[in-house]
Write a protein that holds these residues in place. Structure first.
Motif, PDB file in Angstrom:
ATOM      1  N   GLN A 234       0.949  -1.204  -0.152  1.00 40.54           N
ATOM      2  CA  GLN A 234       0.073  -0.009  -0.042  1.00 40.54           C
ATOM      3  C   GLN A 234       0.892   1.245   0.078  1.00 40.54           C
ATOM      4  O   GLN A 234       0.530   2.191  -0.644  1.00 40.54           O
ATOM      5  CB  GLN A 234      -0.850  -0.452   1.439  1.00 40.54           C
ATOM      6  N   THR A 235       1.980   1.278   0.853  1.00 42.85           N
ATOM      7  CA  THR A 235       2.703   2.438   0.806  1.00 42.85           C
ATOM      8  C   THR A 235       3.556   3.038  -0.287  1.00 42.85           C
ATOM      9  O   THR A 235       3.931   3.899  -0.449  1.00 42.85           O
ATOM     10  CB  THR A 235       3.843   2.152   2.085  1.00 42.85           C
ATOM     11  N   ASP A 236       3.938   1.919  -1.285  1.00 43.21           N
ATOM     12  CA  ASP A 236       4.817   2.054  -2.380  1.00 43.21           C
ATOM     13  C   ASP A 236       3.744   2.232  -3.574  1.00 43.21           C
ATOM     14  O   ASP A 236       4.129   2.893  -4.838  1.00 43.21           O
ATOM     15  CB  ASP A 236       5.313   0.749  -2.950  1.00 43.21           C
ATOM     16  N   LEU A 237       2.441   2.008  -3.484  1.00 50.13           N
ATOM     17  CA  LEU A 237       1.641   2.181  -4.674  1.00 50.13           C
ATOM     18  C   LEU A 237       1.604   3.524  -5.178  1.00 50.13           C
ATOM     19  O   LEU A 237       1.871   3.675  -6.446  1.00 50.13           O
ATOM     20  CB  LEU A 237      -0.032   1.793  -4.047  1.00 50.13           C
ATOM     21  N   ASP A 238       1.453   4.585  -4.255  1.00 53.72           N
ATOM     22  CA  ASP A 238       1.244   6.079  -4.635  1.00 53.72           C
ATOM     23  C   ASP A 238       2.296   6.085  -6.031  1.00 53.72           C
ATOM     24  O   ASP A 238       2.051   6.545  -6.840  1.00 53.72           O
ATOM     25  CB  ASP A 238       1.176   6.858  -3.659  1.00 53.72           C
ATOM     26  N   GLN A 239       3.461   5.864  -5.439  1.00 53.19           N
ATOM     27  CA  GLN A 239       4.795   6.426  -6.242  1.00 53.19           C
ATOM     28  C   GLN A 239       4.823   5.575  -7.478  1.00 53.19           C
ATOM     29  O   GLN A 239       4.821   6.151  -8.522  1.00 53.19           O
ATOM     30  CB  GLN A 239       6.057   6.597  -5.356  1.00 53.19           C
ATOM     31  N   THR A 258      -7.527  -7.492  -4.890  1.00 54.12           N
ATOM     32  CA  THR A 258      -7.895  -7.145  -3.587  1.00 54.12           C
ATOM     33  C   THR A 258      -9.065  -6.281  -3.571  1.00 54.12           C
ATOM     34  O   THR A 258      -9.494  -5.652  -4.308  1.00 54.12           O
ATOM     35  CB  THR A 258      -7.235  -6.982  -2.559  1.00 54.12           C
ATOM     36  N   SER A 259      -9.528  -5.763  -2.145  1.00 54.01           N
ATOM     37  CA  SER A 259     -10.356  -4.859  -2.206  1.00 54.01           C
ATOM     38  C   SER A 259      -9.809  -3.366  -2.056  1.00 54.01           C
ATOM     39  O   SER A 259     -10.790  -2.692  -1.845  1.00 54.01           O
ATOM     40  CB  SER A 259     -11.132  -5.321  -0.733  1.00 54.01           C
ATOM     41  N   LYS A 260      -8.707  -3.376  -2.014  1.00 60.95           N
ATOM     42  CA  LYS A 260      -8.186  -1.794  -1.866  1.00 60.95           C
ATOM     43  C   LYS A 260      -8.358  -1.079  -3.288  1.00 60.95           C
ATOM     44  O   LYS A 260      -7.342  -0.408  -3.445  1.00 60.95           O
ATOM     45  CB  LYS A 260      -6.526  -2.026  -1.491  1.00 60.95           C
ATOM     46  N   VAL A 261      -9.582  -1.337  -4.167  1.00 60.12           N
ATOM     47  CA  VAL A 261      -9.454  -0.862  -5.536  1.00 60.12           C
ATOM     48  C   VAL A 261      -9.637   0.543  -5.500  1.00 60.12           C
ATOM     49  O   VAL A 261      -8.975   1.431  -6.282  1.00 60.12           O
ATOM     50  CB  VAL A 261     -10.745  -1.410  -6.083  1.00 60.12           C
ATOM     51  N   TYR A 262     -10.214   1.343  -4.407  1.00 58.59           N
ATOM     52  CA  TYR A 262     -10.366   2.668  -4.055  1.00 58.59           C
ATOM     53  C   TYR A 262      -9.004   3.338  -4.328  1.00 58.59           C
ATOM     54  O   TYR A 262      -8.993   4.466  -5.026  1.00 58.59           O
ATOM     55  CB  TYR A 262     -11.000   3.283  -3.279  1.00 58.59           C
ATOM     56  N   SER A 263      -8.061   2.674  -3.877  1.00 58.59           N
ATOM     57  CA  SER A 263      -6.621   3.493  -3.761  1.00 58.59           C
ATOM     58  C   SER A 263      -5.817   3.471  -5.132  1.00 58.59           C
ATOM     59  O   SER A 263      -5.184   4.394  -5.420  1.00 58.59           O
ATOM     60  CB  SER A 263      -5.641   2.694  -2.686  1.00 58.59           C
ATOM     61  N   VAL A 264      -6.138   2.562  -5.920  1.00 58.80           N
ATOM     62  CA  VAL A 264      -5.906   2.477  -7.318  1.00 58.80           C
ATOM     63  C   VAL A 264      -6.608   3.506  -8.124  1.00 58.80           C
ATOM     64  O   VAL A 264      -6.068   4.505  -8.894  1.00 58.80           O
ATOM     65  CB  VAL A 264      -5.835   1.187  -8.005  1.00 58.80           C
ATOM     66  N   ALA A 265      -7.733   3.555  -8.052  1.00 60.08           N
ATOM     67  CA  ALA A 265      -9.073   4.569  -8.736  1.00 60.08           C
ATOM     68  C   ALA A 265      -8.495   5.892  -7.966  1.00 60.08           C
ATOM     69  O   ALA A 265      -8.393   6.802  -9.136  1.00 60.08           O
ATOM     70  CB  ALA A 265     -10.176   4.196  -8.382  1.00 60.08           C
ATOM     71  N   GLU A 266      -8.094   5.939  -7.153  1.00 54.66           N
ATOM     72  CA  GLU A 266      -7.863   7.489  -6.718  1.00 54.66           C
ATOM     73  C   GLU A 266      -6.821   8.072  -7.488  1.00 54.66           C
ATOM     74  O   GLU A 266      -6.663   9.147  -7.933  1.00 54.66           O
ATOM     75  CB  GLU A 266      -7.555   7.567  -5.188  1.00 54.66           C
ATOM     76  N   ILE A 267      -5.462   7.207  -7.954  1.00 59.47           N
ATOM     77  CA  ILE A 267      -4.380   7.612  -8.492  1.00 59.47           C
ATOM     78  C   ILE A 267      -4.658   7.669  -9.858  1.00 59.47           C
ATOM     79  O   ILE A 267      -4.198   8.726 -10.461  1.00 59.47           O
ATOM     80  CB  ILE A 267      -3.544   6.532  -8.251  1.00 59.47           C
ATOM     81  N   VAL A 268      -5.654   6.963 -10.387  1.00 63.54           N
ATOM     82  CA  VAL A 268      -5.913   6.884 -11.890  1.00 63.54           C
ATOM     83  C   VAL A 268      -6.631   8.380 -12.149  1.00 63.54           C
ATOM     84  O   VAL A 268      -6.496   8.695 -13.202  1.00 63.54           O
ATOM     85  CB  VAL A 268      -6.725   5.703 -12.348  1.00 63.54           C
TER      86      VAL A 268
END
Lengths: 347, 347
Positions: A234-239, A258-268
């Motif tokens: 999760q911590t590396d995802l953003d960069q 997994t269920s953390k889709v929102y954190s990908v959507a946020e970046i996209v």
DNA sequence: TTGAAAGCGCTAACAC
DNA sequence: GTGTTAGCGCTTTCAA
């Protein structure tokens, strides 16, 4: 038409209720003559015991312990807890007590500790959520030795030492995601598979889903999708994801396992010029938010609430009415979009 | 922890079981002093009656009549019958008898006749499938006058005179189809809405679905789909649709509002050069066949089996355990593609 | 090998 | 108003 009781049968056969009962339960100590007469009568009449009366006799109260990841630490598990709570309410008037125990899904030690506590209670059954594969197998062994029924959701653990499993076919679930991608992502483009989660958590899930996903897409003639897998914290995802999307690319789909889709959507969302379709898992509030504005295209519902509820239901009906527990129950895999999520969250 | 019984309460309060029972059921004839003492005790202890014991007392056997379209005439209704049969098996050991009655879904007369027969049985409840709106309202009135509980699936009939309805939100179901179309059909193309069924059958359904479908698509900015509605008889379909597709056209999507999707898919297959996406309803074997080879893109599952089963479940638990019957239960609307149908058909 | 009887928890009729 | 009692259908114990 008429409901026959043991008393009826006894009178018809000219024996006592006790004898009929002995025949029904094959407890022996019945003369051949009586045995035959009663057996015949039971068949003719198609006798069905009154299950309510039978279970009334059994004044014993049953105890089920539920061991789940703490939803306060990872909200993904909240629906699970809700399902358990529904079951608690449903069955407490029937003499079945259900206790919830929580552990930290990032900490194997807390899982083992909780299991020790539960073991001391010597319940009739435990429902465990095996996020830690190895440790789960250990504790199941101990429960088995103590004749405690073990149920699991989410991960079948190859069904070893387990009485019933309620969950989904995870490989198939990956195939479903792939079919959805195929429908909305143009051919020849790149699709990212992102595994996004804590180190220990759910690794088997992610592997099986990826397998199904690839397996489906590789068999389509002439589609030539370019599949790239990224295992990220999760911590590396953003960069990392920012880097990927900033460079020239032809990424047109992202499958989050997994269920953390929102954190990908946020970046996209930071790249409005790219047309990237996103498919992922579970109806978290955060995911629904992005589903509503079509930033996420499809979610696949693993239905943790129903998994938990159903699993307890099966145990309860076994205790109360002696219903057979199916070894394995695979739930349907729901496809969710911006228009039908409502029916699944309001249940 | 301990399960308290009426006997326990009686002893603690220094009164008899009878008095406690009178307090619990508010049957009066209790002195203020006793009333207060017992009430307080009940609250403190959070007394939960043993529902099994309670319902054992009630040796009465209940009778539910189910009135459905004959699946031999229209196989769409087969799952419904299966759901009913599941319920029959589940509850016959609990003293609830369920009888099935069938009518011809193209013939209002047969519907009315069957209802007459059922009325003579004076059952405790009926479950009707109101394919004939007007006639259904008539018979419901009569059931109401005779104090027979009426449940419906499929069509809520504005909930007049009905104890419980189990079904789906049909307008929303149209919106879901529209959202799916939006994802797989390019903008500016023509989408056909085909109502395909017998004259009398399901007309409300089709209207609501069309409304939801249009309503969704009309609100998308700049999509400019060209929507065309066709109400067709099964017998005309072949020629009319062939005509339409043979002429130059930009039809890229077809929304079939009933379960006869296969008959549309069959015709579309004759035009392999056209890329036409099809969305329709229900998991008939014929539909699944076309779903598997991607001739049909999505099916929406109305889950008739579960509708029927759940409806009876609610009645049964009301009779057995006095559970409250929810006035209306809207089931989730399942999106089905070639990869997830399995989980829904094998249930 | 068999029958009689008690009792599970709750309800309701009946006698006081 | 209140307590007692019988009984729902089934199981189980005990005495015969």
């Amino acid at each position: 038409m008429k409901k026959y009781t043991i008393k009826d049968i006894a009178e018809l056969a000219g024996v006592s209720k006790g004898t009929v009962d002995r025949v029904i339960h094959k407890r022996g100590k019945v003369s051949p003559a009586a045995l035959e007469k009663v057996t015949k009568l039971l068949e003719e009449i198609d006798y069905q015991p009154n299950l309510i009366a039978r279970s009334l006799k059994n004044t014993k109260s049953y105890h089920i312990c539920v061991i789940q990841p703490d939803p306060k630490i990872d909200p993904y598990w909240q629906p699970c807890t809700n399902g358990v709570n529904d079951a608690i309410n449903e069955y407490n008037s029937f003499g079945i007590t259900i206790d919830s125990y929580f552990f930290d899904h990032t900490d194997t030690h807390s899982f083992l500790e909780v299991n020790k506590t539960v073991l001391k209670q010597s319940p009739d059954a435990v429902l465990i959520t095996p996020v830690f594969h190895k440790e789960s197998i250990e504790v199941i062994k101990i429960y088995n030795e103590n004749n405690i029924i073990v149920s699991t959701i989410n991960d079948p653990l190859e069904l070893n030492g387990i009485t019933n499993y309620v969950g989904q076919d995870l490989t198939q679930s990956g195939r479903i995601a792939a079919r959805l991608m195929e429908m909305i992502v143009p051919k020849n483009r790149t699709i990212l598979i992102i595994h996004l989660d804590e180190v220990f958590n759910n690794s088997i899930h992610m592997q099986l889903k990826e397998k199904g996903f690839k397996n489906y897409l590789e068999r389509i003639p002439n589609s030539n999708y370019n599949l790239k897998t990224c295992s990220l914290q999760q911590t590396d995802l953003d960069q990392k994801l920012h880097d990927l999307l900033s460079k020239p690319n032809d990424i047109s789909g992202i499958f989050v396992t997994t269920s953390k889709v929102y954190s990908v959507a946020e970046i996209v969302e930071d790249f409005p010029d790219l047309d990237i379709k996103i498919v992922g898992y579970d109806l978290l509030d955060d995911n629904i938010k992005y589903l509503k504005n079509n930033a996420i295209d499809f979610l696949i519902n693993q239905n943790p609430k129903h998994q938990a509820y159903l699993c307890i239901t099966q145990l309860a009906e076994y205790f109360l009415f002696d219903k057979k527990i199916p070894r394995q129950k695979l739930l349907p895999i729901d496809i969710i979009n911006s228009e039908n999520f409502d029916g699944y969250t309001h249940n």
